[in-house]
Design an enzyme around this catalytic site. Structure first.
Site, PDB file in Angstrom:
ATOM      1  N   SER A  33      -4.837  -4.484  -7.839  1.00  0.00           N
ATOM      2  CA  SER A  33      -4.481  -3.102  -8.200  1.00  0.00           C
ATOM      3  C   SER A  33      -2.958  -2.958  -8.316  1.00  0.00           C
ATOM      4  CB  SER A  33      -5.061  -2.092  -7.203  1.00  0.00           C
ATOM      5  OG  SER A  33      -4.415  -2.178  -5.967  1.00  0.00           O
ATOM      6  N   ASN A  34      -2.217  -3.727  -7.535  1.00  0.00           N
ATOM      7  CA  ASN A  34      -0.752  -3.690  -7.696  1.00  0.00           C
ATOM      8  C   ASN A  34      -0.343  -4.307  -9.034  1.00  0.00           C
ATOM      9  OD1 ASN A  34       0.874  -2.640  -5.233  1.00  0.00           O
ATOM     10  ND2 ASN A  34      -0.860  -3.740  -4.345  1.00  0.00           N
ATOM     11  N   MET A 110      -3.097 -14.329  -0.942  1.00  0.00           N
ATOM     12  CA  MET A 110      -3.506 -14.575   0.440  1.00  0.00           C
ATOM     13  C   MET A 110      -3.304 -16.027   0.876  1.00  0.00           C
ATOM     14  SD  MET A 110      -4.183 -11.592   1.328  1.00  0.00           S
ATOM     15  CE  MET A 110      -5.009 -11.734   2.906  1.00  0.00           C
ATOM     16  N   ARG A 111      -2.194 -16.612   0.485  1.00  0.00           N
ATOM     17  CA  ARG A 111      -1.853 -17.956   0.948  1.00  0.00           C
ATOM     18  C   ARG A 111      -0.468 -17.917   1.580  1.00  0.00           C
ATOM     19  NH1 ARG A 111      -5.685 -20.817   1.889  1.00  0.00           N
ATOM     20  NH2 ARG A 111      -4.303 -22.621   1.930  1.00  0.00           N
ATOM     21  N   HIS A 129       3.807  -5.556   1.873  1.00  0.00           N
ATOM     22  CA  HIS A 129       2.988  -5.658   3.081  1.00  0.00           C
ATOM     23  C   HIS A 129       2.566  -4.249   3.497  1.00  0.00           C
ATOM     24  CE1 HIS A 129       1.494  -7.240   6.837  1.00  0.00           C
ATOM     25  NE2 HIS A 129       2.096  -6.227   7.449  1.00  0.00           N
ATOM     26  N   GLN A 191      -2.292   2.251  -0.597  1.00  0.00           N
ATOM     27  CA  GLN A 191      -2.232   1.561  -1.891  1.00  0.00           C
ATOM     28  C   GLN A 191      -1.620   2.434  -2.988  1.00  0.00           C
ATOM     29  OE1 GLN A 191      -5.542  -0.861  -3.223  1.00  0.00           O
ATOM     30  NE2 GLN A 191      -4.299  -2.500  -2.376  1.00  0.00           N
TER      31      GLN A 191
HETATM   32  C1  GRF Z   1      -2.038  -4.720  -0.891  1.00  0.00           C
HETATM   33  O1  GRF Z   1      -2.470  -3.685  -0.082  1.00  0.00           O
HETATM   34  C2  GRF Z   1      -0.828  -5.389  -0.303  1.00  0.00           C
HETATM   35  O2  GRF Z   1      -0.150  -4.607   0.616  1.00  0.00           O
HETATM   36  C3  GRF Z   1      -1.385  -6.584   0.404  1.00  0.00           C
HETATM   37  O3  GRF Z   1      -2.511  -6.974  -0.329  1.00  0.00           O
HETATM   38  C4  GRF Z   1      -3.045  -5.839  -1.002  1.00  0.00           C
HETATM   39  C5  GRF Z   1      -3.296  -6.263  -2.409  1.00  0.00           C
HETATM   40  O4  GRF Z   1      -4.058  -5.326  -3.109  1.00  0.00           O
HETATM   41  N1  GRF Z   1      -0.365  -7.599   0.497  1.00  0.00           N
HETATM   42  P1  GRF Z   1      -4.307  -5.489  -4.665  1.00  0.00           P
HETATM   43  O5  GRF Z   1      -4.963  -6.848  -4.872  1.00  0.00           O
HETATM   44  O6  GRF Z   1      -3.006  -5.380  -5.363  1.00  0.00           O
HETATM   45  O7  GRF Z   1      -5.262  -4.382  -5.007  1.00  0.00           O
END
Ligand code: GRF
Length: 233
Positions: A33-34, A110-111, A129, A191
């Site tokens: 989503s980011n 997530m690594r 974060h 988010q």
């Molecule tokens: C976000 O909430 C960020 O803070 C964390 O992982 C999440 C990623 O969300 N590091 P997305 O995959 O961008 O929806």
């Protein structure tokens, strides 16, 4: 009339100076989503940079579909295929270097990165974060905030160093915790903040205002002792 400062991306160190748009890689593992927030701001003309590649370690990451829908090149490198962390990171670097990447945006990647990788892209990796760092590094931040009864929560953009969630802070968005909300509700509110502050931080970098120097975040040449802060509802 004073010359307008060049706010464009400039390579530093041994790399040559360039006035081209900042070449950004976005690293994901999941929903993205980011990533979507970056794509949307680019489409609106609010961001002046190029996402040259989206890199995922997870072939099922929904963010890969978001990249495809936006016609952004993507690459998937599965960490499980490598013997150790650094071998995986070297494969990522090979893919990133093919694209001459200037800035790496970790967006739900997530690594944990190896010291080799962090050094390779020293000062050119941003992470977001979901907590008001230095509070709550690590996982399950929303539940931990609720359990502690904190009044405020939020998200932080920071430069990546070898210390997990420990690099210099750049930009923080915070919101008041509502006692009627659970961790899922809180995560959703956080988010929406992230989707605003992360492109903003990248914009500062792309325009040459934000840099990392001697272990510190620098804004327009001055050390950023405290992150920029913004309050949300
Ligand atoms: C976000 O909430 C960020 O803070 C964390 O992982 C999440 C990623 O969300 N590091 P997305 O995959 O961008 O929806």
């Amino acid at each position: 009339m004073a010359a307008r400062p060049n706010r464009r991306w400039r390579r530093t160190g041994s790399l040559s100076l360039s006035n081209s748009r900042c070449r950004v890689a976005i690293l994901i593992s999941g929903s993205g989503s980011n990533l979507q927030a970056f794509i949307d701001q680019l489409a609106d003309g609010r961001l002046d940079l190029d996402i040259v590649v989206v890199l995922s370690n997870n072939p099922d990451a929904y963010g890969l579909q978001r990249a495809a829908a936006a016609n952004i090149a993507s690459v998937c490198i599965q960490h499980a295929a490598f013997d150790d962390r650094e071998s995986f990171d070297r494969a990522m670097a090979a893919a990133l270097d093919e694209q001459n990447v200037d800035l790496l945006i970790l967006a739900g990647f997530m690594r944990i990165l190896s010291p080799w990788f962090v050094k390779r892209y020293d000062g050119r990796i941003l992470n977001i974060h979901p907590a008001l760092l230095p509070a709550y590094p690590g996982l399950n931040t929303h539940q931990r905030v609720l359990d502690a009864g904190d009044a405020w929560h939020g998200s932080t953009v920071h430069f990546v160093t070898e210390e997990l969630d420990g690099g210099p802070l750049v930009l923080q968005g915070r919101l008041p915790v509502r006692t009627d909300q659970n961790a899922k509700d809180l995560a959703a509110r956080v988010q929406t903040i992230e989707h605003q502050i992360y492109p903003d931080a990248a914009r500062l970098f792309a325009e040459g205002e934000l840099r990392f120097h001697n272990g510190k975040a620098m804004l327009n040449g001055a050390i950023l002792d405290e992150p920029l802060r913004r309050d949300f509802e």
